[in-house]
Design a protein around this motif. Structure first.
Motif, PDB file in Angstrom:
ATOM      1  N   ASN A 244       0.827  -1.215   0.000  1.00 34.05           N
ATOM      2  CA  ASN A 244       0.000   0.000   0.000  1.00 34.05           C
ATOM      3  C   ASN A 244       0.863   1.268   0.000  1.00 34.05           C
ATOM      4  O   ASN A 244       0.764   2.097   0.908  1.00 34.05           O
ATOM      5  CB  ASN A 244      -0.922   0.001   1.224  1.00 34.05           C
ATOM      6  N   TRP A 259      -0.603   4.409 -10.827  1.00 32.22           N
ATOM      7  CA  TRP A 259      -1.134   3.129 -11.288  1.00 32.22           C
ATOM      8  C   TRP A 259      -1.100   3.029 -12.808  1.00 32.22           C
ATOM      9  O   TRP A 259      -0.805   1.951 -13.363  1.00 32.22           O
ATOM     10  CB  TRP A 259      -2.549   2.929 -10.759  1.00 32.22           C
ATOM     11  N   LYS A 263       0.877   0.263 -14.946  1.00 31.78           N
ATOM     12  CA  LYS A 263       0.178  -0.493 -15.993  1.00 31.78           C
ATOM     13  C   LYS A 263       0.956  -0.451 -17.301  1.00 31.78           C
ATOM     14  O   LYS A 263       1.061  -1.450 -18.026  1.00 31.78           O
ATOM     15  CB  LYS A 263      -1.216   0.108 -16.193  1.00 31.78           C
ATOM     16  N   VAL A 274       1.017  -7.692  -3.540  1.00 27.70           N
ATOM     17  CA  VAL A 274       0.441  -6.462  -2.999  1.00 27.70           C
ATOM     18  C   VAL A 274      -0.313  -6.731  -1.694  1.00 27.70           C
ATOM     19  O   VAL A 274      -0.818  -7.826  -1.446  1.00 27.70           O
ATOM     20  CB  VAL A 274      -0.526  -5.804  -4.009  1.00 27.70           C
ATOM     21  N   ASN A 277      -5.335  -6.158  -1.690  1.00 27.73           N
ATOM     22  CA  ASN A 277      -5.425  -6.584  -3.081  1.00 27.73           C
ATOM     23  C   ASN A 277      -5.702  -5.401  -4.016  1.00 27.73           C
ATOM     24  O   ASN A 277      -6.108  -4.323  -3.588  1.00 27.73           O
ATOM     25  CB  ASN A 277      -6.481  -7.693  -3.253  1.00 27.73           C
ATOM     26  N   ILE A 278      -5.455  -5.629  -5.285  1.00 31.24           N
ATOM     27  CA  ILE A 278      -5.591  -4.579  -6.297  1.00 31.24           C
ATOM     28  C   ILE A 278      -7.016  -4.026  -6.346  1.00 31.24           C
ATOM     29  O   ILE A 278      -7.220  -2.809  -6.498  1.00 31.24           O
ATOM     30  CB  ILE A 278      -5.192  -5.118  -7.690  1.00 31.24           C
ATOM     31  N   GLU A 279      -7.980  -4.902  -6.215  1.00 33.85           N
ATOM     32  CA  GLU A 279      -9.369  -4.464  -6.281  1.00 33.85           C
ATOM     33  C   GLU A 279      -9.665  -3.400  -5.217  1.00 33.85           C
ATOM     34  O   GLU A 279     -10.354  -2.408  -5.494  1.00 33.85           O
ATOM     35  CB  GLU A 279     -10.304  -5.664  -6.103  1.00 33.85           C
ATOM     36  N   LEU A 282      -7.695   0.006  -6.023  1.00 33.87           N
ATOM     37  CA  LEU A 282      -8.165   0.781  -7.178  1.00 33.87           C
ATOM     38  C   LEU A 282      -9.646   1.144  -7.108  1.00 33.87           C
ATOM     39  O   LEU A 282     -10.139   1.912  -7.934  1.00 33.87           O
ATOM     40  CB  LEU A 282      -7.906   0.005  -8.475  1.00 33.87           C
ATOM     41  N   ILE A 291      -8.927  -4.436 -14.503  1.00 31.95           N
ATOM     42  CA  ILE A 291      -7.998  -5.331 -13.805  1.00 31.95           C
ATOM     43  C   ILE A 291      -7.880  -6.679 -14.502  1.00 31.95           C
ATOM     44  O   ILE A 291      -6.770  -7.206 -14.683  1.00 31.95           O
ATOM     45  CB  ILE A 291      -8.438  -5.515 -12.335  1.00 31.95           C
ATOM     46  N   TYR A 327      -0.336 -11.491  -8.104  1.00 32.78           N
ATOM     47  CA  TYR A 327      -0.864 -11.446  -9.465  1.00 32.78           C
ATOM     48  C   TYR A 327       0.290 -11.623 -10.440  1.00 32.78           C
ATOM     49  O   TYR A 327       1.463 -11.416 -10.114  1.00 32.78           O
ATOM     50  CB  TYR A 327      -1.532 -10.101  -9.760  1.00 32.78           C
TER      51      TYR A 327
END
Length: 330
Positions: A244, A259, A263, A274, A277-279, A282, A291, A327
């Motif tokens: 984070n 981000w 990407k 991470v 989590n990414i979800e 973001l 994603i 991921y």
């Protein structure tokens, strides 16, 4: 009164056996730190110098003992909350951490203070777990604890359960702060290069000091940069760790840029580790990133490496680390 080397070793061993694990770590680190100014004495007294070398070798041979020693050293160099005066931290306005108001939130670094340390501080009245909603009443709620580092157990979990063998690979930690992930990568993996990128110079200086002190500079490199100023490092990394790194440090608009930068620059096949989590990270940012088009879940069979004799880990409770996710870049 003097003793010979063998008697000294026996007395030291007996003493260590009478200490619990945490006190062993702290006492060992204390000895190494206190003896540093006496190098000239060691040159004149080789027997004591040999004893110190035996002690240092014991630490180097035990990764968990080494990380505990590093954590103990860093505690003496930073404030209790692990936040430097040169940092600017703001509570997020949106998302799961938007309730982290300054008056009810405690920043306690998990790398420096594990669960046993926290319980001891609480038991000794040096740290409180609750705050009163209505002053003077029993209407209380738990304080919010926030850590900006991975715990030592979480680092063990990442490099011995989540990730495959990393021999010959490059690991990048974005926002390396105290360097916790770097030291863990060094002792738990055969990665050929371990890079920490950190925008705070004071943290970079601290990391460099620890790396040199523990002779880790053959594989660890510290970069005092913002991540967007190091695109080549991002493009050539095989594993990228992100604890984070943006939410408490950057305004939303800059987080979106970071981000999008990642990407565009993370190569196909890179493993992204991470927390959270990414979800979650973001969810409240308008990045435009789909994603599922960018990432796929990554998992592999555990390395099942033997746990150190100095470790407090007898069995890994994977549920404890559900918020650490891997991921792979598509």
């Amino acid at each position: 009164m003097t003793v010979n080397l063998e008697d000294a070793k026996k007395q030291f061993t007996d003493l260590m056996r009478n200490l619990n694990k945490k006190n062993q770590d702290q006492f060992f680190s204390f000895i190494l730190q206190e003896w540093k100014p006496m190098e000239t004495v060691f040159q004149c007294r080789p027997a004591i110098g040999d004893l110190r070398k035996d002690m240092e070798d014991a630490i180097i041979d035990d990764p968990i003992f080494l990380l505990n020693s590093i954590a103990y050293d860093i505690r003496k160099r930073v404030p209790f909350n692990g936040i430097l005066s040169t940092e600017h931290i703001e509570s997020p306005k949106k998302g799961e951490n938007s309730d982290c108001e300054s008056n009810i939130t405690l920043h306690v670094d998990e790398f420096l203070y594990d669960d046993d340390d926290m319980n001891e501080l609480i038991d000794n009245g040096k740290l409180q777990k609750y705050y009163c909603i209505d002053c003077g009443s029993r209407n209380i709620k738990p304080l919010i604890f926030i850590s900006h580092s991975m715990s030592r157990d979480a680092i063990y979990f990442i490099f011995n359960t989540l990730l495959p063998t990393l021999k010959g690979k490059t690991i990048l930690d974005i926002g390396s702060r105290l360097g916790a992930v770097l030291y863990g990568a060094y002792v738990y993996t055969d990665a050929i290069k371990i890079i920490g990128i950190e925008m705070n110079k004071e943290f970079c200086d601290l990391q460099c000091s620890i790396v040199n002190q523990y002779k880790m500079n053959d594989r660890i490199e510290i970069l005092h940069k913002k991540i967007e100023d190091a695109p080549e490092v991002v493009r050539t990394s095989d594993v990228v760790v992100m604890n984070n790194p943006f939410e408490f440090y950057l305004p939303e608009s800059i987080q979106v840029e970071m981000w999008r930068f990642l990407k565009d620059n993370l190569k196909k096949g890179t493993i992204l580790v991470v927390r959270p989590n990414i979800e979650i990270m973001l969810k409240d940012l308008q990045t435009g990133i789909v994603i599922n088009n960018w990432l796929r879940p990554f998992s592999h069979q555990s390395n099942n490496q033997e746990v150190s004799s100095f470790s407090s880990i007898t069995s890994q409770d994977n549920d404890k680390y559900d918020n650490i996710v891997c991921y792979e870049i598509k």
